[in-house]
Design a protein around this motif. Structure first.
Motif, mmCIF file in Angstrom:
data_model
loop_
_atom_site.group_PDB
_atom_site.id
_atom_site.type_symbol
_atom_site.label_atom_id
_atom_site.label_comp_id
_atom_site.label_asym_id
_atom_site.label_seq_id
_atom_site.Cartn_x
_atom_site.Cartn_y
_atom_site.Cartn_z
ATOM 1 N N ALA A 40 0.810 -1.210 0.000
ATOM 2 C CA ALA A 40 0.000 0.000 0.000
ATOM 3 C C ALA A 40 0.844 1.261 0.000
ATOM 4 N N GLY A 89 -0.865 -8.992 2.969
ATOM 5 C CA GLY A 89 -1.315 -7.691 2.498
ATOM 6 C C GLY A 89 -0.999 -7.457 1.036
ATOM 7 N N ASP A 115 -7.676 0.948 -2.435
ATOM 8 C CA ASP A 115 -7.559 1.323 -1.031
ATOM 9 C C ASP A 115 -8.930 1.855 -0.622
ATOM 10 N N LYS A 133 -6.986 -2.958 0.092
ATOM 11 C CA LYS A 133 -7.094 -2.646 1.514
ATOM 12 C C LYS A 133 -8.505 -2.157 1.797
ATOM 13 N N THR A 135 -10.655 -0.372 4.877
ATOM 14 C CA THR A 135 -10.694 0.282 6.184
ATOM 15 C C THR A 135 -12.145 0.610 6.476
ATOM 16 N N SER A 156 -4.679 -9.042 0.927
ATOM 17 C CA SER A 156 -5.338 -7.784 1.240
ATOM 18 C C SER A 156 -5.180 -7.452 2.720
ATOM 19 N N THR A 157 -5.361 -6.185 3.042
ATOM 20 C CA THR A 157 -5.384 -5.701 4.413
ATOM 21 C C THR A 157 -6.811 -5.322 4.760
ATOM 22 N N THR A 159 -8.978 -3.796 7.975
ATOM 23 C CA THR A 159 -8.856 -3.184 9.289
ATOM 24 C C THR A 159 -10.034 -2.260 9.531
ATOM 25 N N CYS A 188 -3.653 -12.474 4.073
ATOM 26 C CA CYS A 188 -4.244 -11.194 4.460
ATOM 27 C C CYS A 188 -3.722 -10.726 5.818
#
Length: 345
Positions: A40, A89, A115, A133, A135, A156-157, A159, A188
């Motif tokens: 990222a 990630g 993202d 990602k 969020t 992937s992330t 969170t 991940c």
């Protein structure tokens, strides 16, 4: 199928609540190959991919076999060759997409290189989220709805934002499987959510779950926290293999397990727990209880990084010793001492 780069407005732009990615196009995001440098923040690549990188429907790339670590000198997940931030990630650069609570309705949608500020609610088959990602400030990061199948979440992330979630400021599920078939989550980096990976059937491999944030839920109680949770009654096999599963939440603040196999909605059946690094909770592993059958727990490392017993009260509870097809083999503490379950759950 050619990879076609779409803009945010073409596939769920800011404020959009429905992304079907058009009548013919099924790929959202960058068409760049999986291997080039990236993450990222534009860092180096996180490992080469094979041609089956989760976009074309081929097999998920497997990790390079490593020699078994010397457990006498190996005290952290990274030292022991288990996943961490460097091996999980996104592997490519990402483009911001403020999607909000985005609904996916197009079968075969692929989201790549995004993202995402928001969450994904999936009412479609064979959706892939890769090299992205999420969020979230929703109940979940990615959720597969009942009646749909084939979700894959890779490299992937996922969170959340503590204090901004829907559950009295908390967030419940990083990836949730409400469908009736297997979901794949691999490579991940997952944090914040109280029950990070929630499903009764699926293939969970090579993930790094950490940084769970405890919170008081809408009922006014500390939410239970588990890195992986299954409530039982899964119609397909659940495989949990080669993950780092850390639950740092203290037991008085809801810390429950690294892996919680619970018979809340039905018996826990046909589950493989193999080659994982486990730490935290009241017990690091809840084994399914009296009705659990076909449970294989093999070659796991129970870490003492939070508690001397891996969990506050020990490494394992509610293991059905006499369950048909249940196997307990090769499990040990991070100092190399063997772990054996109690004789009765």
């Amino acid at each position: 199928m050619a990879l076609i780069a779409l803009t945010a407005s073409a596939c769920g732009g800011a404020g959009s609540q429905d992304a079907d990615c058009g009548a013919t196009t099924q790929v959202c995001g960058s068409a760049a190959p999986a291997v080039p440098g990236g993450g990222a923040n534009g860092g180096g690549a996180k490992g080469a991919a094979t041609s089956g990188d989760g976009v074309s429907g081929g097999p998920t790339p497997s990790r390079t076999p490593q020699s078994p670590p010397d457990l006498a000198t190996c005290h952290t997940a990274s030292d022991c060759g288990f996943p961490d931030a460097s091996s999980t990630g996104p592997r490519i650069g990402l483009k911001p997409h403020r999607t909000g609570a985005l609904t996916i309705t197009k079968d075969g949608t692929v989201i790549r290189g995004w993202d995402i500020t928001g969450s994904l609610d999936i009412y479609a088959d064979n959706v892939t989220v890769i090299d992205s990602k999420v969020t979230s400030t929703n109940w979940w990061g990615i959720n597969l709805r009942a009646g749909f199948h084939g979700l894959r979440v890779l490299y992937s992330t996922i969170t959340g934002v503590p204090g901004k979630g829907q559950d009295n400021g908390g967030e419940d599920y990083a990836v949730s499987n409400m469908g009736g078939s297997s979901v794949e989550v691999g490579f991940c980096d997952i944090s914040v959510f109280s029950d990070a990976l929630s499903m009764g059937q699926g293939n969970l491999h090579d993930n790094y779950v950490h940084g769970i944030v405890p919170f008081v839920d809408q009922a006014g109680e500390w939410a239970h926290t588990d890195a992986v949770i299954s409530d039982g009654a899964g119609s397909d096999k659940l495989v949990i293999r080669h993950n780092t599963l850390l639950n740092p939440a203290s037991v008085p603040r809801g810390g429950t397990a690294a892996i919680g196999l619970y018979a809340d909605t039905g018996a826990v059946l046909n589950t493989v727990v193999d080659d994982n690094w486990l730490a935290g909770g009241a017990y690091a592993l809840y084994g399914g209880g009296d009705g659990a059958n076909g449970i294989q727990v093999t070659n796991n490392v129970f870490s003492t990084e939070y508690y001397p017993g891996s969990g506050l009260y020990g490494p394992v509870a509610h293991w059905n010793t006499k369950g048909a097809g249940n196997v307990w083999r090769g499990n040990r503490m991070s100092d190399g001492k063997p772990v054996n379950p109690p004789a009765k759950p």
